[in-house]
Design an enzyme around this catalytic site. Structure first.
Site, PDB file in Angstrom:
ATOM      1  N   LYS A 153       0.866  -1.193   0.000  1.00 28.84           N
ATOM      2  CA  LYS A 153       0.000   0.000   0.000  1.00 28.84           C
ATOM      3  C   LYS A 153       0.902   1.242   0.000  1.00 28.84           C
ATOM      4  O   LYS A 153       1.224   1.810   1.042  1.00 28.84           O
ATOM      5  CB  LYS A 153      -0.939  -0.060   1.219  1.00 28.84           C
ATOM      6  CG  LYS A 153      -2.200   0.773   1.038  1.00 28.84           C
ATOM      7  CD  LYS A 153      -3.244   0.399   2.052  1.00 28.84           C
ATOM      8  CE  LYS A 153      -4.334   1.461   2.166  1.00 28.84           C
ATOM      9  NZ  LYS A 153      -5.101   1.732   0.959  1.00 28.84           N
TER      10      LYS A 153
HETATM   11  N1  PMP Z   1      -7.770  -2.018  -3.371  1.00 31.06           N
HETATM   12  C1  PMP Z   1      -7.259  -0.791  -3.227  1.00 31.06           C
HETATM   13  C2  PMP Z   1      -6.556  -0.169  -4.374  1.00 31.06           C
HETATM   14  C3  PMP Z   1      -7.384  -0.104  -2.011  1.00 31.06           C
HETATM   15  O1  PMP Z   1      -6.884   1.117  -1.851  1.00 31.06           O
HETATM   16  C4  PMP Z   1      -8.081  -0.716  -0.945  1.00 31.06           C
HETATM   17  C5  PMP Z   1      -8.240   0.014   0.363  1.00 31.06           C
HETATM   18  N2  PMP Z   1      -7.151  -0.218   1.215  1.00 31.06           N
HETATM   19  C6  PMP Z   1      -8.591  -1.995  -1.148  1.00 31.06           C
HETATM   20  C7  PMP Z   1      -8.429  -2.627  -2.370  1.00 31.06           C
HETATM   21  C8  PMP Z   1      -9.305  -2.725  -0.041  1.00 31.06           C
HETATM   22  O2  PMP Z   1      -8.376  -3.081   0.934  1.00 31.06           O
HETATM   23  P1  PMP Z   1      -8.762  -3.255   2.469  1.00 31.06           P
HETATM   24  O3  PMP Z   1      -9.933  -4.158   2.500  1.00 31.06           O
HETATM   25  O4  PMP Z   1      -7.555  -3.872   3.068  1.00 31.06           O
HETATM   26  O5  PMP Z   1      -9.075  -1.910   2.991  1.00 31.06           O
END
Ligand code: PMP
Length: 299
Positions: A153
Site C-alpha cells: 500500500k
Molecule cells: N484495493 C485498493 C486499491 C485499495 O486502496 C483498498 C483500500 N485499502 C482496497 C483494495 C481494499 O483493501 P482493504 O480491505 O484492506 O481496505
C-alpha cells in the site's frame, strides 16, 4: 474531515493544527510513503478497531518495498493507534497511519532520509453512500505488477487511483473500475470487486490488485454462510452479466453496485450482497462472537 485534538507524530500526540511536515519531505515529492486505512466501530463493549494486527502487518510489509526500517515495533505502533483513537475520544471512524521519508535529502534514492510515522484518526461515515452505485470502467489501467510492488500500500500507487476517480466523476459516475494490463478486471480505485452469479460469489485473483483485508473477511463470511466463493480471472462481460456486484474495502465496507458502464446489475441491493453486508457489519460492530479475536478494544 472533522478535525480532532491530536495526531500521533513520531511518538508524540501533537495538536492537530501543529501536525505538519517540511515542504522538502521526500514522500511529498515522489510518493515514497506507505500507509494504512483502518476502521473502528462502536461495539456493545466500547469502541473497537477491526483487524488492527492485519493492518499493522501490512504496513510493515509495505514499508519493506522502500527498505524503510520503521523505528518502532509492531506492538508499539498498535499501542500508538489505540492511544490515538482513545485520546481523541472517538467511538467510530477511520485511522490513517503513514510512514514517510523526511526532508534531509531530495535525490530520488531515499536512503539516508529519516523514517517518520504519523497516525491520524477522525470520524468518517459511509465512503460511497448506502445505495447501489453507478460504476464506470476507467481508461486508465491498474498499475502493472512489474512496474511496482502491487500488493504493497504505497502512496504513489494512488496517483493511478486518483486519475481514474477524476475521470469517472467527470463523466457523472460514482466510482471507477480498473482493468489490468491484460484487460481483466482488477479492482476499484480503493476497493476490491465481488460478483454474484447463480448464487456463487467470485472475485478477481491476486496479482494486479491490493488483496484487501476486507476481501479476506468477505471470503470467510461466505464460508460461514455456506456460499461458494472463488477467485477467478474475470472479464468485463462477467461483470455486465452478473446477478449482483459489490465493492469491498475498509473505507467502502460492502457497497452494492447498481450498474457497470450503464449495464444494469440490480436496482436494489441484491439478496446475497445484503446477507454478506449484514454479516460484515455485525462482525465489525462486535455482534458476532466468532470474530471477537479481530477486535482491539480502545478502552
Ligand atoms: N484495493 C485498493 C486499491 C485499495 O486502496 C483498498 C483500500 N485499502 C482496497 C483494495 C481494499 O483493501 P482493504 O480491505 O484492506 O481496505
Amino acid at each position: 474531515m472533522d478535525a480532532v485534538k491530536f495526531i500521533w507524530m513520531n511518538g508524540k500526540l501533537t495538536p492537530w493544527e501543529e501536525s505538519n511536515t517540511h515542504i522538502l519531505t521526500h514522500t511529498l515529492h515522489y510518493g515514497t510513503g506507505v500507509f494504512e486505512g483502518i476502521r473502528f466501530y462502536d461495539t456493545p463493549k466500547g469502541p473497537a478497531i477491526f483487524k488492527l494486527k492485519e493492518h499493522v502487518d501490512r504496513l510493515f510489509y509495505s514499508a519493506k518495498a522502500f527498505e524503510m526500517n520503521i523505528p518502532y515495533s509492531k506492538e508499539e505502533i498498535m499501542t500508538a493507534i489505540i492511544k490515538t483513537v482513545g485520546e481523541n475520544e472517538l467511538t467510530t471512524g477511520y485511522i490513517r497511519p503513514l510512514v514517510y521519508f523526511g526532508a534531509e535529502k531530495l535525490g530520488i534514492n531515499p536512503t539516508g532520509n529519516s523514517i517518520n510515522v504519523s497516525i491520524a484518526a477522525w470520524y468518517w461515515g459511509a465512503y460511497l453512500g448506502e445505495n447501489p452505485i453507478k460504476v464506470k470502467t476507467s481508461d486508465f489501467i491498474r498499475i502493472h505488477p512489474k512496474s511496482t510492488i502491487a500488493d504493497a500500500k504505497i502512496c504513489g500507487h494512488y496517483v493511478n487511483s486518483t486519475l481514474a476517480s477524476l475521470q469517472i466523476k467527470r463523466a457523472g459516475y460514482d466510482e471507477g473500475l480498473l482493468l489490468d494490463y491484460k484487460g481483466n478486471i482488477a479492482e476499484g480505485p480503493g476497493e476490491n470487486l465481488f460478483l454474484v452469479k447463480n448464487g456463487k460469489v467470485i472475485t478477481p485473483k491476486s496479482g494486479t490488485i491490493l488483496p484487501g483485508i476486507t476481501r479476506a473477511t468477505i471470503m470467510d463470511i461466505c464460508g460461514d454462510l455456506n456460499i461458494e466463493v472463488r477467485e477467478e480471472t474475470l472479464k468485463l462481460e462477467d461483470a455486465y452479466n452478473a446477478d449482483e456486484a459489490f465493492f469491498v474495502g475498509t473505507a467502502a465496507e460492502v457497497t452494492p453496485i447498481g450498474s457497470i458502464d450503464d449495464n444494469l446489475i440490480s436496482e436494489k441491493m441484491g439478496e446475497v450482497t445484503s446477507k454478506i453486508r449484514n454479516a460484515y457489519m455485525d462482525i465489525v460492530k462486535g455482534k458476532n462472537s466468532n470474530y471477537e479475536k479481530d477486535l482491539s478494544y480502545v478502552r
